[in-house]
Each structure stands twice: as C-alpha cells, then as structure tokens.
Design an enzyme around this catalytic site. Structure first.
Site, PDB file in Angstrom:
ATOM      1  N   LYS A  53       1.773   6.698   5.574  1.00 60.38           N
ATOM      2  CA  LYS A  53       1.299   5.333   5.353  1.00 60.38           C
ATOM      3  C   LYS A  53       2.049   4.444   6.344  1.00 60.38           C
ATOM      4  O   LYS A  53       3.286   4.368   6.313  1.00 60.38           O
ATOM      5  CB  LYS A  53       1.568   4.871   3.921  1.00 60.38           C
ATOM      6  N   ASP A  62      -2.037  13.431  -7.506  1.00 61.33           N
ATOM      7  CA  ASP A  62      -0.954  12.534  -7.092  1.00 61.33           C
ATOM      8  C   ASP A  62      -0.252  12.048  -8.361  1.00 61.33           C
ATOM      9  O   ASP A  62      -0.881  11.460  -9.224  1.00 61.33           O
ATOM     10  CB  ASP A  62      -1.520  11.352  -6.307  1.00 61.33           C
ATOM     11  N   LYS A 122      -9.006  13.279  -4.800  1.00 62.97           N
ATOM     12  CA  LYS A 122      -7.616  13.141  -5.273  1.00 62.97           C
ATOM     13  C   LYS A 122      -7.663  12.445  -6.621  1.00 62.97           C
ATOM     14  O   LYS A 122      -8.300  11.390  -6.750  1.00 62.97           O
ATOM     15  CB  LYS A 122      -6.830  12.320  -4.258  1.00 62.97           C
ATOM     16  N   ASP A 173       4.998  11.453  -0.337  1.00 60.23           N
ATOM     17  CA  ASP A 173       4.474  10.114  -0.036  1.00 60.23           C
ATOM     18  C   ASP A 173       5.635   9.116  -0.114  1.00 60.23           C
ATOM     19  O   ASP A 173       6.326   8.872   0.866  1.00 60.23           O
ATOM     20  CB  ASP A 173       3.324   9.793  -1.009  1.00 60.23           C
ATOM     21  N   GLU A 209       0.958  15.751  -4.971  1.00 59.80           N
ATOM     22  CA  GLU A 209       1.575  14.651  -4.221  1.00 59.80           C
ATOM     23  C   GLU A 209       2.641  13.958  -5.055  1.00 59.80           C
ATOM     24  O   GLU A 209       2.421  13.616  -6.222  1.00 59.80           O
ATOM     25  CB  GLU A 209       0.502  13.647  -3.805  1.00 59.80           C
ATOM     26  N   GLY A 213      -3.544   5.742   1.496  1.00 58.54           N
ATOM     27  CA  GLY A 213      -4.092   4.386   1.403  1.00 58.54           C
ATOM     28  C   GLY A 213      -3.312   3.565   0.387  1.00 58.54           C
ATOM     29  O   GLY A 213      -2.639   4.121  -0.472  1.00 58.54           O
ATOM     30  N   LYS A 221      -5.265  11.147 -10.040  1.00 60.07           N
ATOM     31  CA  LYS A 221      -3.916  10.780 -10.442  1.00 60.07           C
ATOM     32  C   LYS A 221      -3.523  11.587 -11.671  1.00 60.07           C
ATOM     33  O   LYS A 221      -4.375  11.849 -12.531  1.00 60.07           O
ATOM     34  CB  LYS A 221      -3.868   9.281 -10.794  1.00 60.07           C
ATOM     35  N   SER A 273      -9.500   8.690  -3.395  1.00 60.32           N
ATOM     36  CA  SER A 273      -8.476   8.737  -4.429  1.00 60.32           C
ATOM     37  C   SER A 273      -9.019   8.041  -5.676  1.00 60.32           C
ATOM     38  O   SER A 273      -9.448   6.893  -5.613  1.00 60.32           O
ATOM     39  CB  SER A 273      -7.212   8.009  -3.955  1.00 60.32           C
TER      40      SER A 273
END
Ligand SMILES: O=C(O)CCC(=O)C1=CC=C[C@@H](O)[C@@H]1C(=O)O
Ligand SMILES: [Mg+2]
Length: 369
Positions: A263, A189, A162, A239, A214, A291, A164, A136
């Site tokens: 998670k 995400d 991944k 998430d 995400e 994570g 952001k 990520s």
C-alpha cells in the site's frame, strides 16, 4: 517542477455499502486530497489513505492534515524538485507519518508524469498494459449475505475474492464459502485479529486451499508471524506490519510471510513502494496492491504501481462502482473480466472532476509557494 500552490481538501464520500472489518465499520469515507499546481497551471493529484480513526495504523485524517500543514508542505515550499523521487529524502528526518508523506509525494509524481507527457505507470517503470484485480468483501450480517456478495463479484469476473475474518467469523464461514465456491481464488484478511494463542485454530484454514491468510497478527509484529508461518501451509500475507522496504527485507529474512500486500500510503510513498517491490522481486516474494477504499484518485495511483512486474497477484483495486454512486474522476475505474487497462494518458490517466470534488469538500486550505 516549480509549484506555486498546494491545496489540501478534506472530502467526505458515502460508500455504497458499509465496509466492516475486524476493527469496525466504515459508512462514509473521509480523506484528504492533495492538489499541487505548478506555474503552468498543471495540477498533480494524490490522496491520503489515513482514516478518521487510528484503526488501521496510528495515523488519522487530522494527524495527516497537521503534518502536511505544519511540517511537510513547509519543507517542499519554494524548493525546485526535479524528480518526485527526491521527496522521500527531503522528508526522511520526519519520523513516521507515512500516509501524510505519501499524499504529498504522490501529487508530485502525478505532476511530474504530466509534465513529462507520460503515464504515471511509465514514470514508475511499469511495463504491464493491463492488471488483474480482485475484490475485498467486508464482514457481512449473515453467511447468506456474504455468499450473495461473492456470487455477484464472481459474476463480474474478479480474479480473486478476499473476505474478512475475525474470531467467531472464520473457519466455519470459510468452509461455507468453499462449499458454494470450491474453485474460486479465495483469500482471507484478519486485520490483526489473532495472536499466537490462536495457532491451532488458524491451522484449520489449511483445509481450504486459500491463496493466503493476510495479517493475522499485530500491526507491528514480524516474529510471531514467522512462528505461525512455520506451522501453517497457507502462505501468510503481510499488510499492516510492513512499513518500509527495510521491514520487507527483515520479514523475508525471518520468514514472517510469503506474500506482501503493498500500500503506497502505508510505506510512505511511491518511491518507497518501488524499493519494496524491488526487494521482494529479488527474493522471489510475490506482491500485490492493497486498497484503502480510495476514491478514483488514490485508485489511479494503485493502478499505476500495480503495473510493475513484481505485482504478480490480483490486487484490491476494484471498480469505482464497487464503492461509489459517483466517483470524482472521469472516466471512472472500470473492470472488464477482472482486468483494468493501464491508462495511456499522462499522469494518473484519469481526470479529477473538480465540480464533484468541490461538492464533496468539507474544508480546504491553500498554501502559496
Ligand atoms: O477495497 C479496498 O480498498 C480494500 C479494502 C480492504 O480490504 C481494507 C481496507 C482498509 C483496511 C483494511 O480493512 C483492509 C485491508 O487491510 O486490506
Ligand atoms: Mg489487509
């Protein structure tokens, strides 16, 4: 398991690279480590993933410390716990505070597996010998910096990238990434940075063959996500808004998303994470392990849960060296060609290095049983 002491430690570790998301930038990771020591002097370890600020959810390092000290540890104090799966039930009358509960329960899981002489993955029911992992990447200062970071992680063999996104750093930056990396497994995400008003804008992401989008909407929403999923082709991954196996069941029922980022801390512990995994597996919904910038101890728990069959997609459990100059475990978590071998040693399978832990401990408190 007869515990005779629990030690809470507040650690501070400097991240190699600041990590920026739609809700802020983290330069140091401050977190709580839980060590549960039994009558034979065997220690079980786990970590709370709560941040110092209530940016990811409503919990913080301090609320976790308060909950552990004033409510959660007193509940287990002096109790003979046969199996760590009992702990969820013992704590269920306490509302919420999932990350605090998870940190306590996780230490019992590690200790239980060590006392049984089996890897934590085996204690959880995982069968995989190795797991695929991705990485990520936070929001960078420029497209060039992001492309450079992607290139170096692709070269390391990570199975999925991944990135952001947030308003103003989304469609154009994804297009730029796709131009340079047309074939990589890519996902985004949003960390709840959008609302239904952004549906038309988000639809543009369908052009980039993303694995998933995400958590585009609010951390406590299922309805609007189901509305979005009806209008975009790209699978929505949930998430922040999945706090339990029950949330997962409801989200699947109304079509809020097609993938769930599991998670352990967010859902209250390993026992609930196993339940969530089972609900998703029964419904054919893929899960992967997210994570929270964990130290090697939390990372080890994530590796163990990822060994369950329903964890079908690469998770965010990148190597220790992706976060830390030096981790607090030995060996460190290493990734070879995007794979992590499931440890065969009892418990979490990585040895906490107490000297390094003490060097990074800002404050600690012992609870005698
Ligand atoms: O590398 C990792 O540990 C994953 C980092 C990561 O993507 C996240 C960490 C914490 C909160 C979020 O910003 C984000 C996530 O939502 O997955
Ligand atoms: Mg996320």
């Amino acid at each position: 398991m007869r515990i005779n002491r629990i030690i809470l430690r507040h650690l501070k570790m400097k991240l190699i690279h600041p990590f920026t998301t739609s809700f802020g930038t983290m330069r140091d990771k401050e977190f709580i480590l839980v060590e549960a020591i039994d009558h034979d002097g065997v220690s079980g370890w786990a970590e709370s993933v709560a941040f110092p600020e209530p940016s990811y959810n409503e919990e913080t390092l301090r609320t976790n410390w308060h909950m552990l000290e004033s409510f959660l540890i007193p509940i287990v104090q002096g109790r003979e716990i046969e199996h760590p799966g009992e702990i969820t039930g013992l704590l269920q009358h306490i509302r919420g505070n999932h990350m605090a509960k998870s940190a306590l329960e996780g230490a019992y899981w590690d200790l239980y597996a060590k006392k049984q002489g089996i890897p934590l993955a085996a204690a959880i029911g995982g069968k995989k010998q190795e797991i695929e992992v991705g990485v990520s990447i936070g929001i960078k200062n420029s497209p060039a910096e992001l492309l450079e970071t992607i290139a170096s992680n692709v070269a390391k063999g990570y199975k999925r990238i991944k990135i952001k996104i947030k308003p103003g750093w989304d469609v154009d930056i994804v297009a730029e990434v796709r131009k340079h990396f047309p074939q990589i497994a890519l996902m985004v995400d949003a960390n709840s940075a959008y609302t239904l008003a952004d549906v038309e804008h988000l639809k543009q992401l369908d052009a980039f063959s993303l694995m998933m989008i995400e958590q585009p909407f609010a951390y406590n929403d299922l309805i609007d996500h189901s509305e979005l999923q009806k209008q975009v082709q790209t699978p929505i991954c949930l998430d922040e808004c999945i706090h339990s196996s029950e949330d997962a069941r409801k989200a699947i029922q109304i079509g809020s998303g097609k993938i769930i980022n599991v998670k352990i801390g967010r859902v209250g512990g390993i026992q609930e994470a196993i339940k969530l995994h089972n609900v998703c597996q029964e419904s054919g919904v893929d899960v992967w392990c997210g994570g929270m910038l964990e130290s090697g101890i939390g990372r080890a728990h994530n590796i163990a849960i990822s060994s369950l069959a329903g964890f079908t997609l690469p998770g965010d459990t990148a190597a220790s060296a992706n976060y830390w100059e030096e981790d607090i475990i030995e060996p460190e978590v290493v990734v070879h060609d995007g794979l992590i071998r499931i440890p065969e040693k009892p418990g979490i399978g990585y040895a906490p290095v107490v000297k390094r832990i003490q060097e990074r401990t800002e404050y600690e408190q012992s609870f005698l049983f």
